[in-house]
Design an enzyme around this catalytic site. Structure first.
Site, PDB file in Angstrom:
ATOM      1  N   GLN B  70      41.306  18.638  32.783  1.00 17.65           N
ATOM      2  CA  GLN B  70      41.892  17.219  32.991  1.00 17.65           C
ATOM      3  C   GLN B  70      43.053  17.179  33.956  1.00 17.65           C
ATOM      4  OE1 GLN B  70      42.186  14.841  29.141  1.00 17.65           O
ATOM      5  NE2 GLN B  70      40.332  15.690  28.507  1.00 17.65           N
TER       6      GLN B  70
HETATM    7  N1  LIG Z   1      22.723  18.207  31.516  1.00 17.16           N
HETATM    8  C1  LIG Z   1      23.860  19.015  31.345  1.00 17.16           C
HETATM    9  N2  LIG Z   1      24.966  18.588  30.727  1.00 17.16           N
HETATM   10  C2  LIG Z   1      26.013  19.507  30.622  1.00 17.16           C
HETATM   11  C3  LIG Z   1      25.842  20.867  31.288  1.00 17.16           C
HETATM   12  N3  LIG Z   1      26.929  21.543  30.931  1.00 17.16           N
HETATM   13  C4  LIG Z   1      27.670  20.868  30.384  1.00 17.16           C
HETATM   14  N4  LIG Z   1      27.176  19.510  30.239  1.00 17.16           N
HETATM   15  C5  LIG Z   1      27.723  18.465  29.494  1.00 17.16           C
HETATM   16  O1  LIG Z   1      28.933  18.171  30.142  1.00 17.16           O
HETATM   17  C6  LIG Z   1      29.873  17.802  29.154  1.00 17.16           C
HETATM   18  C7  LIG Z   1      31.281  18.233  29.450  1.00 17.16           C
HETATM   19  O2  LIG Z   1      31.097  19.675  29.140  1.00 17.16           O
HETATM   20  P1  LIG Z   1      32.168  20.607  28.723  1.00 17.16           P
HETATM   21  O3  LIG Z   1      31.746  22.080  28.578  1.00 17.16           O
HETATM   22  O4  LIG Z   1      33.302  20.023  27.745  1.00 17.16           O
HETATM   23  O5  LIG Z   1      33.168  20.466  30.095  1.00 17.16           O
HETATM   24  P2  LIG Z   1      34.511  21.173  30.398  1.00 17.16           P
HETATM   25  O6  LIG Z   1      34.523  21.744  31.785  1.00 17.16           O
HETATM   26  O7  LIG Z   1      34.873  22.206  29.518  1.00 17.16           O
HETATM   27  O8  LIG Z   1      35.586  19.918  30.267  1.00 17.16           O
HETATM   28  P3  LIG Z   1      37.052  20.009  30.067  1.00 17.16           P
HETATM   29  O9  LIG Z   1      37.333  21.087  28.937  1.00 17.16           O
HETATM   30  O10 LIG Z   1      37.556  18.461  29.896  1.00 17.16           O
HETATM   31  O11 LIG Z   1      37.699  20.579  31.258  1.00 17.16           O
HETATM   32  C8  LIG Z   1      29.382  17.736  27.953  1.00 17.16           C
HETATM   33  O12 LIG Z   1      28.880  16.817  27.436  1.00 17.16           O
HETATM   34  C9  LIG Z   1      28.142  18.774  28.130  1.00 17.16           C
HETATM   35  O13 LIG Z   1      27.277  18.589  27.068  1.00 17.16           O
HETATM   36  C10 LIG Z   1      24.570  21.276  31.910  1.00 17.16           C
HETATM   37  O14 LIG Z   1      24.279  22.190  32.424  1.00 17.16           O
HETATM   38  N5  LIG Z   1      23.586  19.996  31.985  1.00 17.16           N
END
Ligand SMILES: Nc1nc2c(ncn2[C@@H]2O[C@H](COP(=O)(O)OP(=O)(O)OP(=O)(O)O)[C@@H](O)[C@H]2O)c(=O)[nH]1
Ligand SMILES: [Mg+2]
Lengths: 1220, 184
Positions: B70
């Site tokens: 974020q």
């Molecule tokens: N369809 C799909 N959704 C995904 C994929 N990878 C992650 N998501 C979704 O994307 C959203 C965010 O994923 P996170 O892993 O929390 O993302 P992050 O990069 O860690 O985000 P921050 O912790 O806020 O920086 C979640 O709802 C996951 O389910 C993917 O390969 N395909």
């Protein structure tokens, strides 16, 4: 009391055969996880009691002991760390939150928040978990462990205030404080503005905020701690102060403060704490943020000028060097070295084989070109020069850690410098190498250089090389230095220094493998490979040999250019080079097969090893040359021998010694190679003559001066080798040789005598000896007694008699045997006794018998044989002692060894000649077995082992025709069942041995001997021996049947055998005292009381004891007293007779005996007389206990006399002289 | 300290790799890590701090730092840069709107001198979603070909299906392992 002595056996060269026990995984995992829950669950258990506390403490120690062995390979714990750490941390969190420490803190005036009475007292249970956590951090490193800790915003305040509320002085809580500081260092990495987390902060204030003020303050406080918290605080501070938001506000202040403290503070803990924090800050922080503070911090580097008291503090010095490095790295931008990728693979495995695995990302999606950012116009700050100066100086420091830190620092800094500047550093390193060297006859002399400096410089060269900073152009300059460093060895008096330099030089070679392409190193391969091989095989120190083999392996694995590399690394690996003897004698030969290495190896031995300060090295070097001769005889003849011959008369004692040994060994090997072909003798006549003349050319003073020992021994070894080689010598030279050998033979040193015998044996074997020479030997004289003052000198000659080949001069045999027998006997005059001489006589018997072998009966008459055997039996009875302990055991051992050789020999000869009466009669065989059995239950474990081994060997010996046992002995079945053929018997373990051997008593043939052995052991001195032998004996006796069934062994027969021993060993305290002890035990346990009085004469036993009681030996009198007391329980008659004895002992002339007797008597009477309350009894007790038995005897006699009527005894008629 | 213990340390250190997982929020960083670690991926919420995971991969121990993406958090990324062997940059391939943002943050990151020499793996994540940009488009959008200061590779993948994650990891570990000495 005498001590049981062991004959020391030499065990050199194996000191280094240690191999680190290494595991492949955390073997105790399941055990660990079965214990851990007990500590975890203890937190919720409120039913406290001391027992549980002890139990939990024990479990904590157990858990620690399970992980502690992994200090060396802590990564093996990795797969389990999460399951170890997480549950504990979860408990910490709950525990900490339950205190609400911040509320406590906020509710209070900030002034008393550190006051003692407001402290949180942790329970022992939680402390234990903190302790366990501390150990995990210690073993695996806090950085790895802390990763499993929680780090949420909501953790910060509770954890911090909890730490604040702990008593900083509680010495049982430091593990908790350390763990909490480390934990906080993780929590404060949260990516938020910490000010917003602070409950006390308000928006109006400036950029500072209370939580941070306090945290820094607390950290500074712990930075001065004497314990581990100091390190924890430094870690926390570095984390806090390198956050960009915090750095902006707090860093400069902190640095200012730290610098002031460093200048003035005299407390060593504070100083190290602050320096640790500074090193951590300048490592972690961002360069841009740190740069402005460098100016403030700079004066810290001159701490030692301001604060001289730390000048000798290793840790402070090391940290200053480290800090200089950190400063340097701050001044300089990091550089990317693209070549890092171009030197093959980091993993050796890939290089040596398996190259199949390739990445499966589409190659089009990969970019592996790298542009190095070169901005050479970047100005290098002038401080760098000063920093490099500090680091270069650090290389010469007397402390290894300082040099090591300086070397690493130079490597890292040079990596960020432009090429020319980095190369300047290399130039400076070369200067350090040449410091204090000088040319002598065009050879560079190192004798005045500092080993510290050379070590430091090697480390630095290695650090630079492995980063690719040592440019290929420099290689030809550096390699000569490295070669010298690999063999660096400076004599200092009687030893030498330099192992650490050689080790560091191996590091340099190792790093070459990492940094250069094969073609760059190619011109130097021969030199490097040869040097490394020589060090791997011929270095004195195990760690250097191993380091060298590791460096060799790295070069083979990465560059593959070393000749026969794979063959060599499979031959000379970590384990095989661990044992020095193996490396010198076995591995060297396997490597020298390769032409590329052979001459270098031989040259190292001839020029360096043979002059090594350590005698053992010279000996091994000579032996190695012996083995290598097989590979290149011509080189030995043409180069090595001509080189060594002049050294044999070198003024340097070590060199002379080494050269004499080496020449001998090479010549011996030479003759063995040639075998029966004698043409070489003519072919090389001039060389052979030069060698023959060596002993002659040694100045006489070398044999007489102080320290001549070494030279004489070397000369004798040399002679022994040449004699074994059947060296062609004139009789004049032979006379000379014999003179030298005799010289050593007459010296006191036993090792020397053995060497002389070795030489003499070879001389006699190859060149013979004449009768008149033998007769000159001083002991061939029946007036030996008059010469015995020379006993120490005699003992060598006693061995010499053994190596004479009597088949060549049979007329001397009897004369010599008689002399040996004479010297094998105990002499009446104590002064003339010499146990080594007696022992050697039997050793000579053995050698004579072996040498005569098959023709024994041809040259030796039966009467001589009988004499020898008889002497051996006498030797078996040698129990003499002196200050060294039971030295008789040497003689017993030698006699047994002799019997072990002569008996099978003679038995076989007897069988070959069935018509004749056997020399070894059945009677004799039985006696031999009986004696061996007795010795096999002896008290000295070495003797038991020796006897036991010979016993089993004889028992299972087969006759030459195959089928039959060699010795036809009675009781064979029982013996075989006690000593089964295929079972390994631990003769040294009393626990195993005595229960096994007690069954021997069932054999009437050996009963007397075996029981004697048992009795002696049971009354002996070694705790475990007595325990096992006496309990075995008692148990056995108590289970013996009491009836007289024919064919079974009964209790009365047992007792009769004891009586027999008494008679056989009358007044021989060595046997009698243990026997009395055993009798006492048998009476005390009421075993003897069970005997049928018709089958055993207790009176006879009583008489024996009575006889023994006529002694002035207190220990023996004490035994007698106890036995008399025991005998009072046998029958009326014996009771009275015993009491008379005891009452007379009550007035013995030794007060101690009187006291002991009174005590024993009191105990016996109170225990045995039923009517305890009788008037007489009370009076008796009163007399025995209330009399001062130290009073004068006449006075005591009157008191004593009152006892006779009270015990129902007639007052004896005393001779008038004793009652006055 | 002799060579044998130096070597033991070096070998041990070479077996340990530090990776930093960064990228815009919602890119799927945490999901990728959990997937790699075999954990449940249905309960993931935005990362408000950071996670540390220790993974075993082809005999190497990977210490992986996953920091929230974020905007407010991004300025704290730099607190995690120390001694990083490799950066894994995760992209939400379906989030076409923020490709510019993504490019800018990546550019800024690569300026960082403490990351000099680190290997860079780009995961073009969420390929399972309709409308996800293909890796070659992302390569263009992010102007990857202008990156010459780092070894890099881009790999299309999906954290939800797990597809191609291992390929990417294999590359980054291999690339780091093939250096002659590690970042200090
Ligand atoms: N369809 C799909 N959704 C995904 C994929 N990878 C992650 N998501 C979704 O994307 C959203 C965010 O994923 P996170 O892993 O929390 O993302 P992050 O990069 O860690 O985000 P921050 O912790 O806020 O920086 C979640 O709802 C996951 O389910 C993917 O390969 N395909
Ligand atoms: Mg996340």
């Amino acid at each position: 009391m005498q001590m049981e002595y062991e004959i020391l056996e030499k065990n050199e060269d194996f000191e280094d055969d240690t191999c680190v026990k290494s595991s492949s995984h955390f073997e105790q995992a399941s055990e660990f996880f079965s214990y851990l829950p007990i500590l975890l669950n203890s937190i919720d258990d409120n039913t406290d009691n001391g027992e549980k506390d002890v139990e939990q403490e024990r479990i904590l120690r157990k858990l620690i002991s399970l992980i502690d062995p992994y200090q060396e390979q802590p990564y093996l714990l990795d797969p389990h760390l999460e399951n170890m750490v997480k549950p504990i941390v979860d408990l910490f969190r709950i525990y900490i939150k339950s205190f609400n420490a911040q509320d406590l803190f906020f509710s209070r005036n900030s002034k008393d928040n550190l006051a003692k009475d407001n402290k949180i007292q942790m329970s022992n249970k939680i402390k234990r978990l903190f302790t366990l956590m501390y150990y995990l951090m210690k073993i695996r490193g806090y950085k790895t462990i802390v990763k499993f800790f929680s780090h949420e915003v909501s953790d910060l305040e509770p954890t911090y205030y909890f730490l604040v509320a702990l008593d900083s002085q509680d010495y049982t809580g430091w593990e908790a404080r350390y763990v909490l500081l480390i934990w906080l260092s993780l929590i404060c990495m949260i990516p938020f503005d910490l000010k917003t987390v602070d409950s006390l902060a308000d928006d109006t204030e400036g950029k500072k905020f209370p939580l941070m003020d306090h945290m820094i303050q607390l950290s500074k406080y712990y930075l001065k701690a004497t314990g581990k918290e100091r390190d924890g605080a430094a870690v926390l501070l570095s984390r806090l102060l390198t956050r960009r938001d915090i750095a902006e506000v707090y860093l400069a202040d902190y640095i200012q403060w730290a610098q002031g403290e460093v200048k003035d503070n005299k407390d060593v803990f504070t100083i190290t704490g602050i320096l640790t924090s500074l090193c951590a800050i300048y490592k972690l922080g961002q360069r841009q943020t740190l740069l402005p503070t460098l100016e403030i911090a700079w004066p810290c580097l001159s701490l030692l000028e301001d604060n001289k008291i730390f000048a000798n503090n290793t840790l402070v010095r090391k940290m200053l060097v480290k800090l200089a490095q950190r400063f340097g790295l701050c001044y300089l931008k990091p550089k990317v070295a693209a070549w890092r990728y171009k030197r093959g693979n980091r993993s050796l495995k890939d290089n040596l084989g398996d190259n199949s695995k390739t990445t499966s990302i589409d190659p089009l999606n990969i970019n592996q070109s790298l542009r190095e950012v070169v901005d050479d116009d970047d100005e290098i700050p002038h401080q760098i020069e000063e920093i490099i100066e500090i680091l270069l100086n650090g290389l010469r420091n007397k402390d290894t850690v300082v040099r090591w830190s300086a070397a690493k620092g130079l490597g890292r800094i040079a990596q960020r410098l432009p090429q020319e500047l980095a190369d300047d550093i290399i130039g400076s390193l070369f200067e350090l190498f040449s410091e204090n060297t000088y040319k002598h006859n065009d050879v560079l002399e190192l004798s005045a250089v500092s080993d510290h400096t050379w070590h430091g410089v090697c480390l630095a060269v290695a650090e630079l090389a492995r980063r690719g900073l040592l440019l290929p152009e420099r290689l030809s300059e550096v390699i000569p230095w490295v070669s010298k460093a690999l063999k660096f060895d400076l004599k200092r008096g009687t030893h030498s220094i330099g192992a650490h330099v050689r080790d560091a030089a191996c590091y340099v070679c190792w790093s070459f493998a990492r940094a250069y392409e094969p073609k760059v190193l190619a011109p130097h391969v021969a030199e490097l490979a040869n040097s490394l091989v020589v060090v791997s095989v011929f270095d004195r120190e195990v760690n250097v040999r191993r380091a060298s083999s590791a460096a060799f392996q790295e070069n083979v694995g990465r560059l593959g250019v070393f000749p026969h590399g794979i063959d060599i690394i499979t031959t000379a690996d970590y384990f095989t080079v661990g044992n020095r003897v193996n490396a010198f004698l076995e591995i060297s030969v396997k490597i020298a097969i390769f032409e590329e290495y052979k001459h270098h190896m031989i040259d190292h031995l001839r020029t360096i090893t043979i002059s090594n300060w350590d005698k053992r090295m010279r000996e091994l070097g000579a032996k190695a040359l012996h083995n290598l001769t097989r590979l290149d005889l011509d080189y030995m003849i043409n180069i090595v021998l001509p080189y060594l011959i002049p050294l044999a008369t070198s003024p340097d004692m070590d060199t002379r010694h080494g050269a004499l040994l080496a020449i001998g060994e090479i010549c011996l090997s030479w003759s063995l190679i040639k075998g029966n072909d004698k043409s070489w003798i003519e072919e090389h006549e001039p060389l052979i003559t030069r060698i023959s003349d060596i002993i002659e050319s040694l100045p006489d003073t070398l044999f007489t001066d102080f320290g001549s020992e070494v030279t004489v021994k070397a000369a004798v070894s040399h002679i022994a080798c040449l004699a074994k080689a059947n060296w062609p010598v004139t009789s004049e030279i032979m006379g000379n040789w014999k003179w030298v050998v005799r010289d050593l033979l007459t010296r006191k040193d036993e090792i020397g005598q053995e060497m002389a015998i070795d030489a003499l044996d070879a001389i006699i074997f190859h060149y013979g000896i004449e009768k008149k020479e033998i007769l000159k030997y001083p002991f061939i004289l029946f007036h030996i007694a008059s010469l015995l003052y020379l006993s120490k000198k005699i003992l060598g000659f006693v061995l010499a008699l053994g190596v004479i080949r009597y088949d060549k001069i049979p007329e001397c045999l009897e004369l010599c045997v008689d002399s040996l027998i004479l010297s094998s006997k105990l002499q009446e005059t104590k002064m003339w006794n010499d146990p080594e001489t007696r022992r050697n006589a039997f050793t000579s018997f053995t050698v004579i018998s072996k040498n005569l072998g098959e023709s024994f009966k041809t040259f030796c008459s039966k009467s001589i044989f009988d004499k020898m055997i008889e002497a051996a039996f006498i030797g078996l009875e040698d129990y003499s002692v002196d200050l060294r302990g039971d030295i008789g055991s040497w003689i017993r051992k030698a006699s047994m060894m002799y019997l072990g050789v002569i008996c099978p020999l003679m038995a076989r000869l007897d069988q070959k000649d069935p018509k004749c009466k056997p020399w070894l009669s059945d009677e004799l065989i039985k006696k031999v077995f009986g004696e061996l059995l007795k010795q096999s239950v002896e008290r000295i474990d070495k003797i038991r082992t020796c006897a036991g081994n010979i016993l089993t060997e004889l028992l299972y010996a087969k006759s030459d025709d195959g089928g039959n046992w060699l010795f036809d002995i009675t009781g064979r079945e029982v013996l075989q069942s006690i000593l089964p053929k295929d079972e390994e018997i631990h003769w040294i373990s009393p626990l195993e041995l005595y229960p096994r051997m007690i069954k021997l008593l069932a054999l009437p043939e050996y009963r007397l001997e075996a029981l004697t052995g048992f009795v002696i052991a049971a009354g002996g001195l070694t705790e475990s021996l007595i325990r096992h032998s006496s309990s075995t004996l008692l148990e056995y006796a108590s289970e013996l049947p009491n009836t007289s069934t024919p064919g079974t062994f009964t209790l009365s027969e047992f007792a009769n055998t004891l009586l027999e021993i008494f008679r056989k060993y009358e007044r021989q305290d060595r046997v009698v005292i243990p026997l009395l002890e055993v009798l006492d035990l048998l009476l005390e346990t009421e075993t003897l009381q069970k005997i049928d009085p018709n089958s055993f004469s207790f009176e006879d036993l009583f008489e024996c004891v009575k006889k023994e009681a006529r002694t002035r030996e207190i220990r023996k009198l004490d035994c007698c007293t106890r036995v008399f007391c025991g005998m009072t329980t046998l029958n009326e008659k014996l009771r009275n007779r015993s009491l008379y004895q005891l009452l007379s002992l009550l007035v013995h002339s030794f007060p101690k005996v009187r006291r002991l007797t009174a005590d024993q008597l009191y105990l016996t009477l109170t225990a045995s007389i039923e009517d305890e309350e009788s008037e007489e009894m009370l009076q008796i007790e009163d007399i025995l206990t209330n009399t001062d038995w130290n009073n004068p005897v006449p006075q005591l006699k009157e008191i004593r006399n009152q006892l006779y009527p009270l015990l129902g005894l007639n007052l004896p008629v005393f001779r008038s002289s004793t009652t006055s | 300290m002799g060579l044998l213990s130096i070597l033991r340390n070096i070998r041990q250190k070479e077996k340990e790799i530090r990776l930093l997982v960064l990228g815009l929020d919602n890119a799927g960083k945490t999901t990728i890590l959990k997937r790699l670690n075999g954990e449940d991926i249905n309960t993931i919420s935005p990362t408000l701090g950071f996670n540390i995971k220790t993974l075993e991969h082809n005999g190497f121990t990977l210490h992986v730092y996953d920091v929230g993406g974020q905007k407010s958090i991004r300025s704290y990324w730099r607190n995690y840069f120390e001694q990083t062997d490799g950066v894994i940059w995760v992209i939400d391939s379906a989030d076409r709107m923020r490709m510019e943002d993504c490019k800018r943050e990546l550019k800024a990151l690569l300026q960082e001198e403490r990351l000099a020499g680190a290997s860079l793996l780009l995961f073009a994540n969420k390929q399972d979603l309709p409308g996800a940009l293909a890796d070659k488009h992302i390569r263009e959008k992010l102007e990857l070909d202008s990156i010459v200061t780092h070894h890099w590779a881009i790999q299309a993948c999906s954290a939800v299906t797990g597809e191609n994650l291992l390929r990417g990891m294999d590359w980054v570990v291999e690339d780091i392992a093939s250096r002659i000495y590690s970042i200090e």
